[in-house]
Motif scaffolding. Structure first.
Motif, PDB file in Angstrom:
ATOM      1  N   GLU A 283       0.422   4.999  -0.134  1.00  0.00           N
ATOM      2  CA  GLU A 283      -0.736   6.321   0.534  1.00  0.00           C
ATOM      3  C   GLU A 283      -0.305   7.895  -0.337  1.00  0.00           C
ATOM      4  OE1 GLU A 283      -3.273   8.231   4.207  1.00  0.00           O
ATOM      5  OE2 GLU A 283      -1.043   7.468   4.590  1.00  0.00           O
TER       6      GLU A 283
ATOM      7  N   TYR B 277       3.697  -1.393   3.728  1.00  0.00           N
ATOM      8  CA  TYR B 277       2.181   0.286   3.702  1.00  0.00           C
ATOM      9  C   TYR B 277       3.824   1.353   3.450  1.00  0.00           C
ATOM     10  CZ  TYR B 277       0.556   4.506   5.448  1.00  0.00           C
ATOM     11  OH  TYR B 277       0.114   5.725   6.179  1.00  0.00           O
TER      12      TYR B 277
ATOM     13  N   HIS C  59      -2.794   4.826   9.447  1.00  0.00           N
ATOM     14  CA  HIS C  59      -1.859   4.349  10.148  1.00  0.00           C
ATOM     15  C   HIS C  59      -2.945   5.312  11.558  1.00  0.00           C
ATOM     16  CE1 HIS C  59       0.894   7.623  11.228  1.00  0.00           C
ATOM     17  NE2 HIS C  59       1.186   7.377  10.006  1.00  0.00           N
TER      18      HIS C  59
ATOM     19  N   GLN D  58       4.222   5.513   3.428  1.00  0.00           N
ATOM     20  CA  GLN D  58       3.807   7.067   2.006  1.00  0.00           C
ATOM     21  C   GLN D  58       4.598   7.906   2.488  1.00  0.00           C
ATOM     22  OE1 GLN D  58       2.656   9.024   6.574  1.00  0.00           O
ATOM     23  NE2 GLN D  58       0.974  10.081   5.626  1.00  0.00           N
TER      24      GLN D  58
ATOM     25  N   ILE E 243       0.865  -1.605  -0.355  1.00  0.00           N
ATOM     26  CA  ILE E 243      -0.247  -0.450  -0.497  1.00  0.00           C
ATOM     27  C   ILE E 243       1.179   1.144  -0.048  1.00  0.00           C
ATOM     28  CG2 ILE E 243      -1.605   1.441   0.851  1.00  0.00           C
ATOM     29  CD1 ILE E 243      -2.736  -1.715   2.916  1.00  0.00           C
TER      30      ILE E 243
END
Length: 95
Positions: A37, A66, A45, A68, A35
């Protein structure tokens, strides 16, 4: 045959959490979820339901990776950045 699932998102914590929950119910479990973002107003989160689903998936043996972005790049550029990262770091056969 391990599969990497690539997801790019921005400000869609609820929808993403429901998608991850659907992955948990799949009969085929040989996958990992990546993922990325794109600088959401509220980071993923910070969402309790998202964290619960991710922790459950990890406990069940499905990696969730994840990332970001610190800059708002736009989803097409984020998608390319995520694909480059998966190809470089993952040992999956299919993306």
């Amino acid at each position: 045959m391990k599969v990497a699932i690539a997801i790019t998102t921005k400000d869609r914590a609820t929808e993403l959490s429901l998608l991850l929950q659907a992955f948990r119910t799949q009969t085929e479990k040989d996958f990992e979820v990546w993922i990325m973002e794109d600088r959401s107003n509220v980071p993923l989160h910070n969402h309790h339901f998202f964290n619960c689903i991710v922790n459950r998936m990890r406990d069940e043996g499905n990696p969730v990776i994840y990332h970001q972005n610190n800059l708002n790049l736009g989803l097409p550029r984020v998608r390319q950045k995520l694909m480059d990262k998966i190809i470089k770091e993952s040992n999956c056969k299919y993306v």
